[in-house]
Enzyme design. Structure first.
Site, PDB file in Angstrom:
ATOM      1  N   GLU A 118       0.862  -1.179   0.000  1.00  0.00           N
ATOM      2  CA  GLU A 118       0.000   0.000   0.000  1.00  0.00           C
ATOM      3  C   GLU A 118       0.897   1.226   0.000  1.00  0.00           C
ATOM      4  OE1 GLU A 118      -2.965  -0.195   3.117  1.00  0.00           O
ATOM      5  OE2 GLU A 118      -3.397  -2.260   2.566  1.00  0.00           O
ATOM      6  N   ALA A 150      14.317   1.072  12.835  1.00  0.00           N
ATOM      7  CA  ALA A 150      13.808   0.918  14.196  1.00  0.00           C
ATOM      8  C   ALA A 150      12.648   1.892  14.397  1.00  0.00           C
ATOM      9  CB  ALA A 150      14.931   1.213  15.189  1.00  0.00           C
ATOM     10  N   CYS A 202      -1.472  -6.556   6.716  1.00  0.00           N
ATOM     11  CA  CYS A 202      -0.767  -7.765   6.284  1.00  0.00           C
ATOM     12  C   CYS A 202       0.146  -8.400   7.329  1.00  0.00           C
ATOM     13  CB  CYS A 202      -0.008  -7.473   4.997  1.00  0.00           C
ATOM     14  SG  CYS A 202      -1.144  -7.217   3.624  1.00  0.00           S
TER      15      CYS A 202
HETATM   16  P1  NAD Z   1     -10.003  -5.257   1.521  1.00  0.00           P
HETATM   17  O1  NAD Z   1     -10.748  -5.513   2.773  1.00  0.00           O
HETATM   18  O2  NAD Z   1      -9.547  -3.871   1.203  1.00  0.00           O
HETATM   19  O3  NAD Z   1     -10.865  -5.771   0.268  1.00  0.00           O
HETATM   20  C1  NAD Z   1     -11.586  -6.963   0.262  1.00  0.00           C
HETATM   21  C2  NAD Z   1     -12.887  -6.717  -0.506  1.00  0.00           C
HETATM   22  O4  NAD Z   1     -13.540  -7.959  -0.757  1.00  0.00           O
HETATM   23  C3  NAD Z   1     -13.899  -5.862   0.275  1.00  0.00           C
HETATM   24  O5  NAD Z   1     -14.225  -4.719  -0.488  1.00  0.00           O
HETATM   25  C4  NAD Z   1     -15.103  -6.785   0.455  1.00  0.00           C
HETATM   26  O6  NAD Z   1     -16.332  -6.110   0.441  1.00  0.00           O
HETATM   27  C5  NAD Z   1     -14.925  -7.710  -0.727  1.00  0.00           C
HETATM   28  N1  NAD Z   1     -15.657  -8.998  -0.649  1.00  0.00           N
HETATM   29  C6  NAD Z   1     -15.838  -9.809   0.415  1.00  0.00           C
HETATM   30  N2  NAD Z   1     -16.553 -10.891   0.052  1.00  0.00           N
HETATM   31  C7  NAD Z   1     -16.789 -10.782  -1.268  1.00  0.00           C
HETATM   32  C8  NAD Z   1     -17.470 -11.599  -2.221  1.00  0.00           C
HETATM   33  N3  NAD Z   1     -18.027 -12.766  -1.871  1.00  0.00           N
HETATM   34  N4  NAD Z   1     -17.524 -11.185  -3.503  1.00  0.00           N
HETATM   35  C9  NAD Z   1     -16.969 -10.013  -3.870  1.00  0.00           C
HETATM   36  N5  NAD Z   1     -16.323  -9.196  -3.002  1.00  0.00           N
HETATM   37  C10 NAD Z   1     -16.229  -9.581  -1.724  1.00  0.00           C
HETATM   38  O7  NAD Z   1      -8.751  -6.240   1.565  1.00  0.00           O
HETATM   39  P2  NAD Z   1      -7.340  -6.075   0.803  1.00  0.00           P
HETATM   40  O8  NAD Z   1      -6.429  -5.234   1.616  1.00  0.00           O
HETATM   41  O9  NAD Z   1      -7.577  -5.766  -0.622  1.00  0.00           O
HETATM   42  O10 NAD Z   1      -6.795  -7.568   0.914  1.00  0.00           O
HETATM   43  C11 NAD Z   1      -7.347  -8.625   0.158  1.00  0.00           C
HETATM   44  C12 NAD Z   1      -6.450  -9.848   0.265  1.00  0.00           C
HETATM   45  O11 NAD Z   1      -5.171  -9.558  -0.309  1.00  0.00           O
HETATM   46  C13 NAD Z   1      -6.166 -10.295   1.687  1.00  0.00           C
HETATM   47  O12 NAD Z   1      -6.038 -11.683   1.717  1.00  0.00           O
HETATM   48  C14 NAD Z   1      -4.830  -9.643   1.995  1.00  0.00           C
HETATM   49  O13 NAD Z   1      -4.119 -10.332   2.986  1.00  0.00           O
HETATM   50  C15 NAD Z   1      -4.143  -9.758   0.665  1.00  0.00           C
HETATM   51  N6  NAD Z   1      -3.085  -8.744   0.439  1.00  0.00           N
HETATM   52  C16 NAD Z   1      -3.270  -7.462   0.847  1.00  0.00           C
HETATM   53  C17 NAD Z   1      -2.290  -6.514   0.602  1.00  0.00           C
HETATM   54  C18 NAD Z   1      -2.452  -5.094   1.062  1.00  0.00           C
HETATM   55  O14 NAD Z   1      -1.452  -4.366   1.053  1.00  0.00           O
HETATM   56  N7  NAD Z   1      -3.630  -4.660   1.458  1.00  0.00           N
HETATM   57  C19 NAD Z   1      -1.103  -6.880  -0.080  1.00  0.00           C
HETATM   58  C20 NAD Z   1      -0.975  -8.188  -0.515  1.00  0.00           C
HETATM   59  C21 NAD Z   1      -1.965  -9.120  -0.245  1.00  0.00           C
END
Ligand code: NAD
Length: 433
Positions: A155, A252, A260
């Site tokens: 992010e 640090a 994450c």
């Molecule tokens: P987030 O909460 O921002 O987004 C998830 C979205 O999925 C939400 O908008 C939610 O409403 C939607 N959702 C839930 N159920 C659903 C369904 N059945 N159909 C359609 N949409 C649905 O989460 P994020 O930060 O984007 O993270 C998503 C995944 O990616 C997680 O597993 C996270 O660990 C991984 N990830 C995140 C990052 C990061 O920097 N945020 C980086 C790498 C990996």
């Protein structure tokens, strides 16, 4: 290619917009009607540099659409990227119910070959469960492949990270799926590591846990520096010049937060435990991380003697700079603790105030760092936004009641602040009082 991205959050939106930019037809789906309405009105619900321009342009050019209709999106697509959340359950395991729900919907409507890609961060062996679920619920009995393709974007620089990745990891079991994944990522000209699904799943948990370990390691060293009178910035520099170690993630501070590292380390410990391995090293990494926040609050207490009735100005609320993400942000724990002790809190963050309002109550939110400094007994740095690195210290000093800065991110030079007339307390370096 025709792509569905299920989940339009930090990862899904970036994935969708970037694949559209690469020339694919992308349908971004979310169950959150409000989010989809906003996206359809060109309002991007998160702050992520470069994303707004990319998403709006690709939407306008017809390559990117937003909907809540997952079933129809699946029918129209060759590839489905699962980008839904995998938040921690109460016991620390990853909650896979959102992944399960998407998998069941895919099974229900799939009537031709699809590649189903898990991009969400999931514990090892989730791919097998997704495969079983789709087989069990697929009434049409059509062919499909499950692929693991973990996301490594950060992010704050997500679009750039997606477009210029160090590596792309693809865990798959068929030549057909491998070729499709190769084709979709080909324009990025990045190294692709093909592996089996389980190894790919572990690569993601292991990478995040290793980075968290690096942060806790340097924080442990910072404590030894404070006890001995050494300077952790110099130590990190000296270590980082060794190519085998590298300087990154040796900053640090008050420890890691965000959606994450904390949840992935916890989920990795839980899945390891289930498999029969006690991941003690990672438990210690977590312990050091929580201690780091506690120690920071103690530093503030020690510097102010009595917290009750004192006004503390907070600079930075997001878990890191260039994002508005407040999930598992250290600011929440630190501010709550100070409020419990009776502090009056004023705070400013360039992007995260709206999100902070639901996580933190009774805070006076300000429009800039100088409003925060006004009548403050201490100024506390929690997030290292660039905006805070270039303050007018003469003005800050004239506004504050007491010239005290407590810096949780080591963004200032202690000698310079001493010359400006401040008492300055940071992490792993000598206090200047
Ligand atoms: P987030 O909460 O921002 O987004 C998830 C979205 O999925 C939400 O908008 C939610 O409403 C939607 N959702 C839930 N159920 C659903 C369904 N059945 N159909 C359609 N949409 C649905 O989460 P994020 O930060 O984007 O993270 C998503 C995944 O990616 C997680 O597993 C996270 O660990 C991984 N990830 C995140 C990052 C990061 O920097 N945020 C980086 C790498 C990996």
């Amino acid at each position: 290619m025709k792509i569905t991205v299920a989940g339009a959050g930090y990862v899904g939106l970036v994935t969708g917009a970037c694949f559209a930019e690469l020339g694919n037809d992308v349908i971004c789906v979310d169950i959150d009607q409000d989010k989809i309405n906003k996206l359809n009105q060109n309002i991007i619900p998160i702050y992520e540099p470069g994303l707004e321009e990319l998403a709006i342009r690709n939407k306008k050019e017809g390559r990117l659409t937003f909907t809540t209709d997952l079933k129809n999106a699946i029918k129209e697509s060759d590839i489905i990227f699962i980008c839904v959340g995998t938040p921690p359950k109460e016991n620390g395991e990853a909650d896979l119910s959102y992944v399960d729900s998407v998998a069941r919907t895919i099974a229900e409507v799939m009537d031709s070959y699809k590649v189903i890609v898990e991009k969400s961060t999931v514990p090892v062996q989730t791919g097998e469960e997704v495969k079983h679920t789709i087989k069990a619920y697929n009434s049409h009995n059509v062919e499909f492949d499950v692929v693991s393709n973990p996301e490594f974007l950060r992010e704050g620089s997500a679009v750039n990270d997606f477009m210029k990745p160090d590596r792309i990891v693809v865990g798959c079991e068929s030549e057909k799926a491998k070729k499709i994944m190769q084709k979709i990522y080909e324009p990025l000209k990045a190294p692709i590591l093909f592996t089996d699904i389980k190894s790919s799943e572990i690569i993601k948990h292991a990478s995040n846990s290793f980075l968290a370990t690096k942060i806790s390691f340097i924080n442990a060293i910072a404590n030894i520096c404070e006890l001995s009178g050494a300077d952790v910035e110099k130590v990190a520099e000296g270590m980082g010049l060794d190519k085998r170690i590298g300087r990154s993630f040796l900053n640090a501070g008050i420890g890691y937060g965000g959606f994450c590292f904390p949840k992935d380390a916890e989920a990795f410990i839980r899945i390891s435990e289930k498999l029969g391995y006690d991941f003690k090293l990672l438990r210690e990494v977590q312990e050091i991380n929580s201690n780091q926040r506690r120690n920071f609050v103690q530093k503030i207490e020690k510097a102010l003697w009595v917290i009750k009735g004192k006004t503390i100005g907070i600079l930075g609320l997001a878990f890191k700079p260039n994002t508005d993400d407040m999930r598992f942000a250290p600011s929440v724990d630190i501010i709550s603790q100070l409020q419990k002790e009776g502090a009056i809190i004023k705070a400013y963050d360039p992007e995260a105030i709206d999100r902070a309002k639901s996580a933190l109550k009774d805070v006076y939110y300000c429009n800039n760092p100088y409003d925060v400094a006004k009548d403050a007994d201490a100024l506390v740095i929690i997030t290292e936004w660039n905006e805070f690195k270039q303050l007018d210290f003469k003005k800050i000093k004239s506004l504050m009641r007491n010239s005290l800065i407590i810096d949780g991110r080591n963004i200032y030079n202690p000698e310079e602040l001493k010359q400006e007339g401040f008492s300055y307390i940071s992490i792993g370096r000598k206090e200047v009082v």
